[in-house]
Design a protein around this motif. Structure first.
Motif, PDB file in Angstrom:
ATOM      1  N   VAL A 163     -96.957  -2.920  -9.621  1.00  0.00           N
ATOM      2  CA  VAL A 163     -97.593  -4.438 -10.174  1.00  0.00           C
ATOM      3  C   VAL A 163     -96.183  -5.337 -10.744  1.00  0.00           C
ATOM      4  O   VAL A 163     -95.411  -4.403 -11.075  1.00  0.00           O
ATOM      5  CB  VAL A 163     -98.611  -4.228 -11.102  1.00  0.00           C
ATOM      6  CG1 VAL A 163     -99.681  -3.609 -10.431  1.00  0.00           C
ATOM      7  CG2 VAL A 163     -98.335  -3.322 -12.322  1.00  0.00           C
ATOM      8  N   VAL A 164     -96.353  -6.579 -10.684  1.00  0.00           N
ATOM      9  CA  VAL A 164     -95.514  -7.336 -11.369  1.00  0.00           C
ATOM     10  C   VAL A 164     -96.237  -7.932 -12.754  1.00  0.00           C
ATOM     11  O   VAL A 164     -97.450  -8.224 -12.604  1.00  0.00           O
ATOM     12  CB  VAL A 164     -94.997  -8.600 -10.521  1.00  0.00           C
ATOM     13  CG1 VAL A 164     -95.885  -9.483 -10.183  1.00  0.00           C
ATOM     14  CG2 VAL A 164     -93.925  -9.044 -11.152  1.00  0.00           C
ATOM     15  N   GLY A 165     -95.394  -8.047 -13.554  1.00  0.00           N
ATOM     16  CA  GLY A 165     -95.869  -8.817 -14.952  1.00  0.00           C
ATOM     17  C   GLY A 165     -94.877  -9.560 -15.369  1.00  0.00           C
ATOM     18  O   GLY A 165     -93.607  -9.479 -15.227  1.00  0.00           O
ATOM     19  N   GLN A 177     -89.777 -13.093 -18.946  1.00  0.00           N
ATOM     20  CA  GLN A 177     -89.118 -11.940 -18.579  1.00  0.00           C
ATOM     21  C   GLN A 177     -90.290 -11.381 -17.563  1.00  0.00           C
ATOM     22  O   GLN A 177     -91.441 -11.604 -17.390  1.00  0.00           O
ATOM     23  CB  GLN A 177     -89.231 -10.744 -19.809  1.00  0.00           C
ATOM     24  CG  GLN A 177     -88.357 -11.089 -20.829  1.00  0.00           C
ATOM     25  CD  GLN A 177     -87.858 -10.330 -21.946  1.00  0.00           C
ATOM     26  OE1 GLN A 177     -87.627  -9.096 -21.655  1.00  0.00           O
ATOM     27  NE2 GLN A 177     -88.530 -10.364 -23.075  1.00  0.00           N
ATOM     28  N   ALA A 178     -89.796 -10.635 -16.490  1.00  0.00           N
ATOM     29  CA  ALA A 178     -90.423 -10.340 -15.531  1.00  0.00           C
ATOM     30  C   ALA A 178     -90.285  -8.794 -15.052  1.00  0.00           C
ATOM     31  O   ALA A 178     -88.931  -8.366 -15.477  1.00  0.00           O
ATOM     32  CB  ALA A 178     -90.112 -11.106 -14.102  1.00  0.00           C
ATOM     33  N   GLY A 179     -91.133  -8.028 -14.714  1.00  0.00           N
ATOM     34  CA  GLY A 179     -90.683  -6.654 -14.564  1.00  0.00           C
ATOM     35  C   GLY A 179     -91.876  -6.133 -13.344  1.00  0.00           C
ATOM     36  O   GLY A 179     -93.027  -6.615 -13.406  1.00  0.00           O
ATOM     37  N   VAL A 180     -91.416  -5.308 -12.559  1.00  0.00           N
ATOM     38  CA  VAL A 180     -92.108  -4.556 -11.658  1.00  0.00           C
ATOM     39  C   VAL A 180     -92.388  -3.157 -12.209  1.00  0.00           C
ATOM     40  O   VAL A 180     -91.356  -2.486 -12.485  1.00  0.00           O
ATOM     41  CB  VAL A 180     -91.643  -4.609 -10.277  1.00  0.00           C
ATOM     42  CG1 VAL A 180     -92.292  -3.694  -9.237  1.00  0.00           C
ATOM     43  CG2 VAL A 180     -91.352  -6.173  -9.967  1.00  0.00           C
ATOM     44  N   SER A 214     -88.673 -16.087 -10.193  1.00  0.00           N
ATOM     45  CA  SER A 214     -88.300 -14.809 -10.978  1.00  0.00           C
ATOM     46  C   SER A 214     -89.139 -13.594 -10.291  1.00  0.00           C
ATOM     47  O   SER A 214     -88.661 -12.532 -10.338  1.00  0.00           O
ATOM     48  CB  SER A 214     -88.917 -14.994 -12.586  1.00  0.00           C
ATOM     49  OG  SER A 214     -87.910 -16.133 -13.149  1.00  0.00           O
ATOM     50  N   VAL A 215     -90.429 -14.051 -10.172  1.00  0.00           N
ATOM     51  CA  VAL A 215     -91.114 -12.733  -9.333  1.00  0.00           C
ATOM     52  C   VAL A 215     -90.579 -12.262  -8.093  1.00  0.00           C
ATOM     53  O   VAL A 215     -90.352 -11.341  -7.705  1.00  0.00           O
ATOM     54  CB  VAL A 215     -92.758 -13.371  -9.251  1.00  0.00           C
ATOM     55  CG1 VAL A 215     -93.393 -12.314  -8.218  1.00  0.00           C
ATOM     56  CG2 VAL A 215     -93.456 -13.427 -10.562  1.00  0.00           C
ATOM     57  N   GLN A 216     -90.185 -13.321  -7.436  1.00  0.00           N
ATOM     58  CA  GLN A 216     -89.576 -12.975  -6.217  1.00  0.00           C
ATOM     59  C   GLN A 216     -88.024 -12.351  -6.309  1.00  0.00           C
ATOM     60  O   GLN A 216     -88.021 -11.496  -5.585  1.00  0.00           O
ATOM     61  CB  GLN A 216     -88.968 -14.240  -5.430  1.00  0.00           C
ATOM     62  CG  GLN A 216     -90.275 -15.083  -4.865  1.00  0.00           C
ATOM     63  CD  GLN A 216     -89.921 -16.486  -4.227  1.00  0.00           C
ATOM     64  OE1 GLN A 216     -89.189 -16.990  -4.609  1.00  0.00           O
ATOM     65  NE2 GLN A 216     -90.743 -16.991  -3.634  1.00  0.00           N
ATOM     66  N   GLY A 224    -100.903  -5.816  -7.800  1.00  0.00           N
ATOM     67  CA  GLY A 224    -101.496  -6.508  -8.689  1.00  0.00           C
ATOM     68  C   GLY A 224    -100.363  -7.438  -9.473  1.00  0.00           C
ATOM     69  O   GLY A 224     -99.154  -7.106  -9.164  1.00  0.00           O
ATOM     70  N   ALA A 225    -100.809  -8.372 -10.419  1.00  0.00           N
ATOM     71  CA  ALA A 225     -99.663  -8.974 -11.180  1.00  0.00           C
ATOM     72  C   ALA A 225    -100.684  -9.591 -12.467  1.00  0.00           C
ATOM     73  O   ALA A 225    -101.746  -9.820 -12.311  1.00  0.00           O
ATOM     74  CB  ALA A 225     -99.497 -10.520 -10.333  1.00  0.00           C
TER      75      ALA A 225
END
Length: 103
Positions: free
Chosen positions: A5-7, A16-19, A50-52, A67-68
Motif C-alpha cells: 500500500v502507499v501512504g 512524504q510518501a511511502g510504500v 510522488s506516488v509514481q 490500497g492508498a
C-alpha cells in the motif's frame, strides 16, 4: 494482489510518501517540498508524481497496489472525500477523493 500500500502525508511545506508491505515494513519512501503557493492543481500533480516515484522505487505499478491513504491536516468531510478547509495549503471545498480516483 501485491500486498503493498502507499501512504502520503501532505503538509503545507513538505509531503512524504511511502510504500509499505503487509507487515508494515517500509519498502520505499521519499520526501519533497509541497509548493502549496503554486495552487491546488500543482500540488495535486506533485502528489501524483510522488506516488509514481515511490512506487517505481518499490518496483510496483500504482495500479497494482492493494490500497492508498492520504493524510492532510484539514477539516474533511470523510463521507464525501472533500477537504473543507486546509489553511496550510490554502484549500477550501476541494474534492480530493474524486480527484485521486480519477488519476
Amino acid at each position: 494482489m501485491s500486498g503493498l500500500v502507499v501512504g502520503v502525508d501532505l503538509g503545507g511545506t513538505n509531503m512524504q510518501a511511502g510504500v509499505v508491505d503487509e507487515a508494515g515494513a517500509v519498502v520505499a519512501q521519499l520526501k519533497r517540498k509541497t509548493r502549496a503557493a503554486k495552487g491546488p492543481d500543482a500540488v495535486f500533480d506533485r502528489l501524483i508524481e510522488s506516488v509514481q516515484r515511490v512506487c517505481a522505487q518499490a518496483g510496483v505499478a500504482p495500479g497494482d497496489l492493494d490500497g492508498a491513504g492520504l493524510a492532510v491536516a484539514a477539516a474533511v468531510d470523510a463521507d464525501r472525500g472533500v477537504v473543507l478547509e486546509a489553511p496550510n495549503l490554502g484549500w477550501r471545498d476541494l474534492p480530493l477523493a474524486q480527484r485521486a480516483r480519477e488519476r
